[in-house]
Design a protein around this motif. Structure first.
Motif, PDB file in Angstrom:
ATOM      1  N   GLY A 191      21.519 -59.601  48.271  1.00  9.47           N
ATOM      2  CA  GLY A 191      22.424 -58.731  49.009  1.00  9.47           C
ATOM      3  C   GLY A 191      21.670 -57.734  49.861  1.00  9.47           C
ATOM      4  N   ALA A 192      20.582 -57.195  49.323  1.00  7.60           N
ATOM      5  CA  ALA A 192      19.761 -56.245  50.087  1.00  7.60           C
ATOM      6  C   ALA A 192      19.185 -56.903  51.329  1.00  7.60           C
ATOM      7  CB  ALA A 192      18.641 -55.700  49.201  1.00  7.60           C
ATOM      8  N   THR A 193      18.709 -58.128  51.171  1.00  7.39           N
ATOM      9  CA  THR A 193      18.146 -58.855  52.315  1.00  7.39           C
ATOM     10  C   THR A 193      19.209 -59.113  53.375  1.00  7.39           C
ATOM     11  OG1 THR A 193      16.483 -59.924  50.921  1.00  7.39           O
ATOM     12  CG2 THR A 193      16.982 -60.974  53.027  1.00  7.39           C
ATOM     13  N   ALA A 194      20.377 -59.570  52.934  1.00  8.09           N
ATOM     14  CA  ALA A 194      21.461 -59.855  53.871  1.00  8.09           C
ATOM     15  C   ALA A 194      21.913 -58.587  54.597  1.00  8.09           C
ATOM     16  CB  ALA A 194      22.633 -60.496  53.128  1.00  8.09           C
ATOM     17  N   PHE A 195      21.993 -57.493  53.870  1.00 13.90           N
ATOM     18  CA  PHE A 195      22.428 -56.221  54.457  1.00 13.90           C
ATOM     19  C   PHE A 195      21.401 -55.709  55.459  1.00 13.90           C
ATOM     20  CE2 PHE A 195      22.855 -51.535  54.335  1.00 13.90           C
ATOM     21  CZ  PHE A 195      24.206 -51.410  54.639  1.00 13.90           C
ATOM     22  N   ASN A 196      20.135 -55.764  55.084  1.00 13.54           N
ATOM     23  CA  ASN A 196      19.080 -55.217  55.939  1.00 13.54           C
ATOM     24  C   ASN A 196      18.799 -56.062  57.171  1.00 13.54           C
ATOM     25  OD1 ASN A 196      18.651 -53.005  54.226  1.00 13.54           O
ATOM     26  ND2 ASN A 196      17.198 -54.134  52.953  1.00 13.54           N
ATOM     27  N   THR A 197      19.193 -57.325  57.141  1.00 15.94           N
ATOM     28  CA  THR A 197      18.961 -58.212  58.291  1.00 15.94           C
ATOM     29  C   THR A 197      20.218 -58.451  59.115  1.00 15.94           C
ATOM     30  OG1 THR A 197      19.289 -60.157  56.862  1.00 15.94           O
ATOM     31  CG2 THR A 197      17.028 -59.386  57.177  1.00 15.94           C
ATOM     32  N   GLY A 198      21.305 -57.743  58.769  1.00 17.39           N
ATOM     33  CA  GLY A 198      22.521 -57.838  59.565  1.00 17.39           C
ATOM     34  C   GLY A 198      23.340 -59.091  59.346  1.00 17.39           C
ATOM     35  N   LYS A 199      23.104 -59.797  58.245  1.00 23.14           N
ATOM     36  CA  LYS A 199      23.856 -61.023  57.986  1.00 23.14           C
ATOM     37  C   LYS A 199      25.222 -60.756  57.359  1.00 23.14           C
ATOM     38  CE  LYS A 199      19.788 -63.990  57.641  1.00 23.14           C
ATOM     39  NZ  LYS A 199      18.981 -64.902  56.779  1.00 23.14           N
ATOM     40  N   VAL A 200      25.427 -59.528  56.901  1.00 24.95           N
ATOM     41  CA  VAL A 200      26.732 -59.111  56.401  1.00 24.95           C
ATOM     42  C   VAL A 200      27.086 -57.784  57.059  1.00 24.95           C
ATOM     43  CG1 VAL A 200      26.536 -60.319  54.183  1.00 24.95           C
ATOM     44  CG2 VAL A 200      25.725 -57.952  54.381  1.00 24.95           C
ATOM     45  N   ASP A 201      28.377 -57.465  57.064  1.00 27.16           N
ATOM     46  CA  ASP A 201      28.852 -56.235  57.711  1.00 27.16           C
ATOM     47  C   ASP A 201      28.924 -55.055  56.765  1.00 27.16           C
ATOM     48  OD1 ASP A 201      29.658 -57.447  60.378  1.00 27.16           O
ATOM     49  OD2 ASP A 201      30.814 -58.692  58.980  1.00 27.16           O
ATOM     50  N   ALA A 202      28.972 -55.342  55.462  1.00 26.22           N
ATOM     51  CA  ALA A 202      29.073 -54.274  54.460  1.00 26.22           C
ATOM     52  C   ALA A 202      28.523 -54.803  53.147  1.00 26.22           C
ATOM     53  CB  ALA A 202      30.524 -53.826  54.296  1.00 26.22           C
ATOM     54  N   TRP A 203      28.281 -53.874  52.251  1.00 22.98           N
ATOM     55  CA  TRP A 203      27.688 -54.235  50.954  1.00 22.98           C
ATOM     56  C   TRP A 203      28.312 -53.363  49.884  1.00 22.98           C
ATOM     57  CZ3 TRP A 203      21.874 -53.095  49.545  1.00 22.98           C
ATOM     58  CH2 TRP A 203      21.507 -53.830  48.404  1.00 22.98           C
TER      59      TRP A 203
END
Length: 349
Positions: A191-203
């Motif tokens: 989740g941290a990777t996805a959040f930090n790379t813009g692959k998700v809009d929220a966490w």
């Protein structure tokens, strides 16, 4: 730091087992809780037991046991198993791979829906209930301003975790449901990777991950506070460990020693930050920034806790996140005596 061996237990995933603690303090310089209640001579029959304690995501329990010597005079042995979040810990309790561990509010619900063999045995109540331990956050520069803005967006969330419950209830408060967004089920690291790379809009995630992200520019969209979230977490125990009266009494002692080490930690915040920093592998400053959210008092389960869990279980069923109705009273079994409150314990200054 204890040496660790990694192994896989069924579908639980990877967790680390520390070396066994028994009969002595782990530090000659600091063992303030050693000989704090000494049950070795009173209960020689406990000497045959080794209890495995589930450490949920680096909550400090393992390092604090080492620092405080909380189990130094225990007649049994203890070891710690590290989990990245709650659902695998519940499954490990059900299979008997751990005896006791702390989780958020949702893992007992999803575990019960799968008919795992465990019980909720006590509650961790936040000492600062106005401080959220988990939040829904958006990246720096995000145009999302309200929960309603999440419609159609991707939200990273650890499936079956307390953060999953926060996401569902937060969406519901905005008139949205799981089908109105894209829930992307990722463990905290992914989740941290996805959040930090813009692959998700929220966490939707807890501390220290949430606090670190905010420190780096992320913004809180929704705090994990009532009425959309609980600030309590729960200790669970393996059902088969509770069934034997002798082992149950020893397990109660394990829980009380854990409660005692945390009671010591909240009175010695530098020590607590040291433990969290060690276990989470984060700078001391980051550990201190999220410390208040970790400070709890351990108490028995009350009717209000059962009601809150039942409401959450029903919400999960309504949202289609579980397929079986969960009867929360049937999965509760208090280990602690009425009136027990770890915040009132006398510990070394």
């Amino acid at each position: 730091m204890y040496s660790r061996a990694i192994r896989t237990v069924g579908a639980v995933g990877l967790f680390a087992l520390t070396g066994t603690l028994a009969g002595c303090g782990s530090s000659s310089q600091a063992a303030p809780l050693a000989k704090s209640g000494g049950s070795a001579s009173a209960h020689p029959e406990w000497s045959k037991y080794t209890f495995t304690i589930g450490d949920n995501g680096g909550d400090g329990s393992q390092a604090l046991a080492k620092i405080t010597g909380a189990f130094a005079d225990a007649p049994y042995k203890v070891r710690f198993a590290r989990f990245t979040y709650g659902p695998p810990l519940v499954q490990a309790a059900a299979s008997g791979d751990i005896d006791l561990g702390a989780v958020g509010d949702v893992p007992p619900i999803t575990g019960a829906a799968k008919e795992y063999g465990f019980k909720i045995v006590s509650v961790n109540r936040s000492l600062t209930p106005s401080q959220s331990n988990e939040n829904i956050i958006v990246p720096k520069g995000s145009k999302l301003k309200t929960l309603a803005d999440l419609k159609g967006k991707k939200i990273a969330v650890p499936q079956g975790s307390s953060a999953h419950g926060l996401a569902l209830n937060a969406l519901k408060s905005a008139g949205l449901g799981p089908k109105d967004v894209h829930l992307v089920f990722l463990d905290p690291a992914a989740g941290a990777t996805a959040f930090n790379t813009g692959k998700v809009d929220a966490w939707s995630i807890w501390n220290p991950q949430s606090a670190i992200a905010v420190k780096n520019g992320a913004r809180i969209l929704a705090k994990g506070l009532p009425p959309i979230d609980q600030t309590s977490s729960y200790y669970i125990a393996a059902q088969k460990s509770l069934g034997d009266p002798t082992k149950r009494a020893a397990l109660t002692d394990v829980l009380q020693r854990l409660a005692r080490e945390f009671a010591y930690a909240i009175r010695h915040e530098d020590t607590y930050a040291q433990a969290l920093s060690e276990e989470e592998g984060i700078p001391s400053a980051d550990a201190k920034a999220s410390l208040k959210a970790f400070e709890n008092r351990v108490t028995p389960i009350e009717k209000s806790d059962i009601a809150a869990e039942q409401k959450l279980a029903d919400a999960f069923l309504e949202a289609g996140q579980i397929t079986k109705k969960v009867d929360v009273p049937s999965i509760t079994d208090n280990l602690l005596p009425a009136g027990y409150d770890s915040s009132k314990l006398k510990v070394a200054s």
